[in-house]
Each structure stands twice: as C-alpha cells, then as structure tokens.
Design a protein around this motif. Structure first.
Motif, PDB file in Angstrom:
ATOM      1  N   ASP A  56     -46.671  19.135 123.992  1.00  0.00           N
ATOM      2  CA  ASP A  56     -46.093  18.626 122.496  1.00  0.00           C
ATOM      3  C   ASP A  56     -47.640  17.859 122.220  1.00  0.00           C
ATOM      4  O   ASP A  56     -47.758  17.716 120.918  1.00  0.00           O
ATOM      5  CB  ASP A  56     -45.116  17.593 122.835  1.00  0.00           C
ATOM      6  CG  ASP A  56     -43.715  18.549 122.915  1.00  0.00           C
ATOM      7  OD1 ASP A  56     -43.494  19.717 122.740  1.00  0.00           O
ATOM      8  OD2 ASP A  56     -42.917  17.796 123.763  1.00  0.00           O
ATOM      9  N   GLU A  64     -49.548  18.947 118.618  1.00  0.00           N
ATOM     10  CA  GLU A  64     -49.435  18.184 117.485  1.00  0.00           C
ATOM     11  C   GLU A  64     -50.884  17.504 117.361  1.00  0.00           C
ATOM     12  O   GLU A  64     -51.048  17.488 116.036  1.00  0.00           O
ATOM     13  CB  GLU A  64     -48.436  17.086 117.884  1.00  0.00           C
ATOM     14  CG  GLU A  64     -48.302  16.250 116.788  1.00  0.00           C
ATOM     15  CD  GLU A  64     -47.767  16.656 115.453  1.00  0.00           C
ATOM     16  OE1 GLU A  64     -47.075  15.789 114.409  1.00  0.00           O
ATOM     17  OE2 GLU A  64     -47.342  17.977 115.316  1.00  0.00           O
ATOM     18  N   ARG A  70     -41.718  16.510 116.342  1.00  0.00           N
ATOM     19  CA  ARG A  70     -41.891  17.578 115.238  1.00  0.00           C
ATOM     20  C   ARG A  70     -41.309  18.991 115.723  1.00  0.00           C
ATOM     21  O   ARG A  70     -41.881  19.606 116.649  1.00  0.00           O
ATOM     22  CB  ARG A  70     -43.010  17.623 114.553  1.00  0.00           C
ATOM     23  CG  ARG A  70     -43.195  18.240 113.181  1.00  0.00           C
ATOM     24  CD  ARG A  70     -44.588  18.498 112.738  1.00  0.00           C
ATOM     25  NE  ARG A  70     -45.149  17.203 112.456  1.00  0.00           N
ATOM     26  CZ  ARG A  70     -44.986  16.661 111.292  1.00  0.00           C
ATOM     27  NH1 ARG A  70     -44.241  17.049 110.233  1.00  0.00           N
ATOM     28  NH2 ARG A  70     -45.496  15.299 111.059  1.00  0.00           N
ATOM     29  N   LYS A  87     -44.587  22.720 115.067  1.00  0.00           N
ATOM     30  CA  LYS A  87     -46.139  22.282 115.381  1.00  0.00           C
ATOM     31  C   LYS A  87     -47.075  23.300 114.879  1.00  0.00           C
ATOM     32  O   LYS A  87     -48.179  23.318 115.559  1.00  0.00           O
ATOM     33  CB  LYS A  87     -46.353  21.624 116.624  1.00  0.00           C
ATOM     34  CG  LYS A  87     -45.553  20.367 116.953  1.00  0.00           C
ATOM     35  CD  LYS A  87     -45.611  19.897 118.468  1.00  0.00           C
ATOM     36  CE  LYS A  87     -44.855  18.972 118.806  1.00  0.00           C
ATOM     37  NZ  LYS A  87     -43.200  19.310 119.148  1.00  0.00           N
TER      38      LYS A  87
END
Length: 749
Positions: free
Chosen positions: A277, A281, A339, A342
C-alpha cells in the motif's frame, strides 16, 4: 479549443506538482516550452496518457521521428539531446523495440526477481548495519547512505559492474536527468558516458562473468543482428540508470511521506495497511519519474482535444497523472494508504511498461520494511519544508533526505501525581532508558483502572518513586531493547502489564510459580507498574520484556489497553472458575470488567446471567450476550441460580448478597477489590453444606492474556471504551472515579 500560452518548464524542478497543476489547467494535453526554447506537449490526464502509451502511432525514436532534429532545426546542442541520441529499447520503435527488449526481459520475470530477494536483503542489511554504526544523534542523508546505494548495488551486481567502476558508470544517468545543465555539459556527458560503457563492454568480451552484461555480449556474438555495439551500450545505459534513479526516489519519497504522515505510518505498524500500500500510494502521489521525454507521433494525431503534429515531442507527466482528479477525486493530492484505488502509470504502460518493475517493487518492499523495523524511531532531522527538491523536471525526488535514526525526544509528557489526592497533570519528564532485560515502549494508549484512582486517592500506600506516574494498561510499540533482550525487537506491537517481575529470591519466588497477579502480592520485592516502579501513563515506558505480550494483528492500541488489566482479570476469573459446558455463569457488575466478562462467557457458549442494579444496563447486557438479567442475589435464585458467579464490581456487599443465587457446588470468584468494604459469609449462609467455593482471582498468567487478546482479534469480544487525548487526562480520571465512563477510559498518547 482556446489557445493558451505554453508553460515554460522550470529546469530546476522547484515545484513540479504546482507546475503540473498549471499545465493541467490548460487541458489534458497542453503546450510546454523546453530548455532551449523547443516547443513540446505535456500529458497530465490519466486516460489520455494511457491511450498514448499504448498507441503505435507514437514513437520514442527521436533520431527517426523528431522532425525538428531530423531537419537540423534542433541540433546536438539541445540541452536534452541525451534523450534523443540514446539507442536502447526505450527509444526504439516497432520491431526494433521488440528486438532490443527481448534479451533483458527474461531476466526480470517475477520468478527470477524473487530469486534475487536474498541478495537484496543482504545488501539492505549491510547498509543498515553501516547506518547503525554512525555516531548517534547526528543527521544522516538517507538518500545517499541508503536509498541510492541499495538499488545501485543491486543493479550493478546483476550486470556485473565492478565496485570501483560503479560511481563513474552511474554518473552518466544522473547527469542525463539533470535539466539545469548547459548544452555543452549535456553533449559532453553523452560522449563520456558512451565511451565508458564501450570500455566496460570490451572488458566483458575479454573476461566474461556470470552477469547480464556477459549474457548480452554472448547473445551478440551468437547473432550479430540482435544488437549493435551502440544498441548494447544503450541497453546498459537505460538498465543501469532506470534500475537506480527511479527506485532511489521511490524509497526516499516513501520514507518522507511516512515521516510527514505519522498517522499513515501507524496504519502500517498496526497491520491496517501493507508495505505494498505504501509503495503504490507513493508511486501514485509522488511518482519517482516526473516528466519523461520523449514520444513523437509518426503522423498527425488528434487526442485529448488537440492535434499533435507529426514529429512534435511529447512528455508524459507522470507526477501529474498520479494526481489526476478525474480518476482520484478532489483529494488526489493527499497521501492516503486506505485509498481504495491507487491506480498509477509510474511504471509506464503496454509495450513500454518498465521491465524492471518486479525488481523495483521487491527492492522498495525490502528496504522500507527493514528500515522501519531497524530504526522504528526514525525522524526528519529538519522541518519537511526545508527539504529541497532534486533539481530537475524529469525526476521527482529530493536533493537530500536528512534524518535522525533515533528521533526520540529526550523529554516526554507523563501524567504525574504530586501527592495523595492531587489531580493528575501532564509534565515534562526525562525519557527512560531501557536497562538489562527491559524494552522501551512508545505508548500509544493506556487504560485507566480504578486501582489507579484508589492509589492516588490514598486508599493504598503512595508509590515510593519520584515523579509518581501510575497506570498498568499500556499498549504501544517497542522502540529500543536493553541488554539481554532477544525475544522482543524494535517495531513490535506490545502490551505491558501490571506485574512485571519478582525478586527471584524470597520464599514465594522459591516456589517457582508463573508470573501472575499472585506473584505481585506475595513476592517480597515485586516489580509492579505504578506501585513499585513508574507506571504506564506516559509517552514512553521502560518495562521488563518478560511482562509484555505481542498484540494480534487487527487489535488497535486503544482496544488492547483495557484488555491488559480489565480483560486479563475477567478472563482469568472465568478460567479460575473452570465452568463445565452445562453450567450457568453469572456476572455481577456490568462495568469495566463485567461488560467483558459477559462477552467472554457468551463467547465460550455458557448460559450467561447479568446481575446489575442499573436498569439502564439491562438492554446492553442482553446485547453483550446475557440471556437473563437480574438485579440481585434473590432474583438470581428465583431465576434458577448460577453455578459460577464472577464478581467484577467493586461492592463486596453485593458479592455477599449474590451468594443467595449460587447453586450447590458453585464457585463465587472475587475478581476485584472493594477498598472500603469486606466480603463476609453469615451464619445462615449454607456455603459449607452446599460445598461452595470462594475463589480469589487476578491476572493468572500471560497465556491467559494472550487468549483474551486473541478473542478480541477474532471479534468475539469488544471492549467498550471512551478515548481521551492525553491533554484531558485529569478529566478522564475524574470521569472514571465517578463511574461516568462506559465502560473503560483509555488515554491516547
């Protein structure tokens, strides 16, 4: 479409995101001016960029398709000439691109890259060891000491570049992305870089090794049509440069993002976000390649609301594409690991997707996870706004990344009680150092137990240490370990308990019993948080490592805190009663312990009764798992009685009353303290005839605490808490003292 003035690209890349926004304001594809006055197009829209990257009408071969260069209008003194003259897979077109890509592509399959993991981990460990050996407290440029050498060493090892030649061979790629150099410097760099690569290839022809360069040389020898010398050198140019520069920026950008967004770093440490992640991101919001030259349409192309004429240069603005509000919404500029989408194009797309993507992702994951595990208190050495950009519009990075490997402050906030009866107040006190057998924990949350309140109100002997900090329900992160600690390491998410240790020499200790609450009450010199040693209501605590437990993934610090005493006690009480499958369990007092005890009993499948004199808790008790709710012992007896009564409230009078409903062979378990009352068995109580037992229970072994935390992780038990910021700790204590908190006050640090 309205004609607008082109945006002149800043050669120093002082603010590439602001520049990207200005370009986007002129449309998804907009005019820009390059150094040297050359006009070009910039693509900031995700959808349009994706189309262009997969459109066969766009070539990357500037020698053939940059019309102004072919006609001599743009000469070799163009500051970005290196991006035009290179001959490699990324600047080839059509069949030539396929031919040049093939020799390297097989080396970067996910399976082959995964086989490189041990080598990448070894390089990472060596670099981290070097960092750990630097003088403590001094700022370190993490870019030059870690983010750059890691991918540089990995790619150079892969291509067999000797250590003594690496700096020179990588320098050409570094200069090539510098958009502030003069045309003369650009031309000289291309010439020198090309010559150094030719010399390197010749050395591999003379002395081949077990590396990709030797494989390319062998392939060329076997089939001269596969690669020319210039193409072989160009391949090395692009592989060494792209194997180093973007990954360096990815690592540095990710570290900077996490250090400036501690809430996001906390998600990773709590298991609520992964390193993948973080990586994706970062690739989205801080694309390591900002504005990549060049593509050239081989015919006039209408796209993105404009017509790009044949041969005009096009740059893909990856830094702007990742922040495209059309795809990622109005908060596209925000770094957010949660989010859902991404999506980014930072590795390119379609046939021009970067073949080194698997290696880059591996390097970034290994680097980031190992860095934050080794240095869990990493911090910036300067304010974030003082960190300068890389100084180019092609790349998106920092010039330097000054950090402190241990950014812990020398002082901390702690809740200090000046004297018995005094209000708790936050004060600055020194951060403790972990001694032998201890760990230093950065406290994230600490629960308030009624024992804390009674202690500071004078019901118990006032602690002998100074300053007086109480508490024994801390959850947080290990940030340092003392001598002799091997089973805990920095980065561990842990909970700390009330009884830390015993003297090991008294008569009680000679029994060699497990560490329990009983140990604290019977040892001649126990180590007890908040009683004999400083407690847990502070930003940092030093505790004996053997008294800590690892927190399960998915259990937050705030959830864990009340389990470290209230949950630990109530579960230990149920275990001490040892109810059989057919027996009935009653919980007296639906408060901080009782609301957990009801859930524990229900989760274990027992018919559960709640005993409470508070009518407003009846519905809640049923929601927590009680099949029956009564107000006292008489009503319990009328409802059929119980085989086990867990006393979790603070009234021993109510506990005595509950004996009325205890069945034959039943067990009444005293799990709490009444500081002002006493438990008694009257002459008329048939305890002896009913063969009933009165059992005292407190923390009963760390394995019980681990079990209790696991039940929280599995969703079977949910501590009900009210969280207070540390600045409101006096209010939290007052509310807990008046039983106004439902059901456990937790202070966030």
């Amino acid at each position: 479409m309205e004609r607008r003035c082109p945006v002149a690209l800043d050669p120093l890349g002082a603010d590439i995101h602001a520049e990207g926004s200005r370009i986007r304001a002129q449309g998804p594809v907009a005019r820009v001016e390059l150094p040297g006055g050359v006009m070009a197009w910039s693509v900031t829209d995700y959808a349009v960029a994706r189309d262009i990257l997969s459109d066969h009408r766009f070539s990357k071969d500037g020698r053939r398709h940059f019309d102004a260069f072919v006609t001599g209008e743009v000469s070799e003194d163009f500051p970005l000439i290196g991006w035009v003259l290179m001959e490699n897979m990324t600047t080839a077109y059509g069949a030539d691109h396929t031919r040049l890509r093939k020799p390297c592509a097989q080396a970067f399959t996910p399976r082959r890259v995964e086989a490189l993991r041990p080598a990448v981990e070894a390089i990472t460990a060596e670099l981290l060891d070097e960092l750990a050996g630097l003088p403590p407290g001094e700022p370190v440029d993490l870019k030059s000491r870690f983010a750059h050498p890691l991918p540089a060493r990995a790619i150079c090892d892969l291509f067999g570049v000797p250590a003594e030649s690496r700096a020179d061979m990588l320098r050409g790629g570094e200069v090539n992305v510098d958009t502030s150099i003069t045309p003369e410097e650009a031309a000289a760099n291309v010439e020198r870089w090309h010559r150094e690569m030719l010399d390197f290839v010749d050395s591999k022809r003379r002395t081949p090794g077990d590396d990709l360069t030797s494989d390319l040389v062998a392939a060329q020898r076997a089939d001269a049509s596969l690669l020319s010398d210039d193409e072989l050198v160009g391949t090395l140019h692009i592989m060494l440069a792209t194997g180093t520069e973007p990954v360096k920026n990815l690592i540095a950008n990710a570290v900077l993002a996490l250090l400036t967004h501690p809430d996001q770093l906390a998600l990773v440490r709590e298991g609520k976000a992964t390193w993948q992640d973080v990586i994706h991101e970062t690739l989205r919001v801080e694309a390591p390649v900002a504005h990549l030259p060049f593509r050239f349409p081989v015919e006039d192309v209408e796209i993105g609301g404009v017509t790009i004429a044949k041969g005009e240069p096009v740059l893909v603005n990856y830094a702007a594409i990742g922040r495209d509000p059309a795809l990622h919404g109005e908060d596209a500029d925000r770094f957010d690991l949660t989010r859902a989408d991404k999506e980014h194009l930072s590795f390119g797309h379609a046939v021009y997707r970067c073949i080194g993507k698997p290696l880059a992702l591996l390097e970034a994951e290994v680097a980031l996870s190992a860095l934050f595990e080794r240095f869990p208190h990493l911090g910036l050495a300067v304010p974030a706004e003082e960190i300068a950009p890389q100084g180019t519009f092609i790349m998106n990075g920092v010039a330097e990344l000054p950090v402190l490997l241990d950014a812990r402050p020398r002082t901390m906030k702690a809740a200090v009680v000046a004297e018995p009866g005094a209000a708790w107040e936050l004060r600055d006190v020194p951060v403790p150092e972990p001694g032998p057998g201890q760990v230093l924990i950065r406290v994230r949350a600490s629960g308030i137990c009624h024992n804390d309140v009674w202690l500071t109100d004078g019901h118990f002997p006032f602690p002998p240490f100074e300053p007086v900090v109480v508490g024994h329900e801390a959850a947080g992160d290990v940030v340092a370990v003392g001598p002799g600690v091997t089973h805990r390491r920095p980065g561990d998410r842990v909970g700390a308990t009330w009884v830390q240790g015993t003297c090991g020499r008294c008569d009680y200790c000679a029994l060699n019993l497990p560490l329990t609450g009983q140990s604290g009450m019977n040892c001649a010199a126990p180590v007890m948080s908040g009683l004999t040693v400083p407690g847990h209501h502070a930003e940092y605590i030093a505790v004996l490592a053997d008294s800590t437990v690892l927190l399960p993934d998915g259990v937050s610090y705030e959830q864990a805190a009340p389990m470290l005493c209230a949950g630990y006690t109530s579960w230990s009480a149920l275990r001490a009663a040892d109810p059989k499958p057919h027996e009935r369990v009653a919980v007296l007092g639906i408060g901080g312990l009782g609301h957990l005890a009801v859930q524990f009993s229900h989760a274990c499948g027992f018919d559960t009764v709640a005993i409470t004199r508070s009518p407003d808790k009846h519905d809640l008790a049923r929601r927590l798992g009680a099949s029956t709710v009564v107000s006292d012992g008489a009503e319990l007896a009328a409802a059929g009685g119980a085989d086990v009564v867990l006393v979790t409230g603070t009234s021993y009078e109510a506990a005595t009353d509950a004996l009325q409903g205890l069945r034959p062979n039943g067990r009444l378990v005293l799990a709490t303290i009444d500081p002002e009352g006493s438990f008694s068995i009257g002459p008329s109580s048939p305890v002896w005839a009913q063969r009933q037992q009165i059992i005292g229970a407190t923390h009963n072994g760390l394995e019980h605490l681990t079990e209790a935390l696991r039940m929280v992780a599995e969703g079977k038990v949910n501590p009900m808490i009210e969280v207070f910021p540390k600045e409101r700790i006096a209010e939290a204590v007052a509310s807990a003292a008046k039983s106004e908190v439902r059901f456990r006050a937790v202070v966030a640090y």
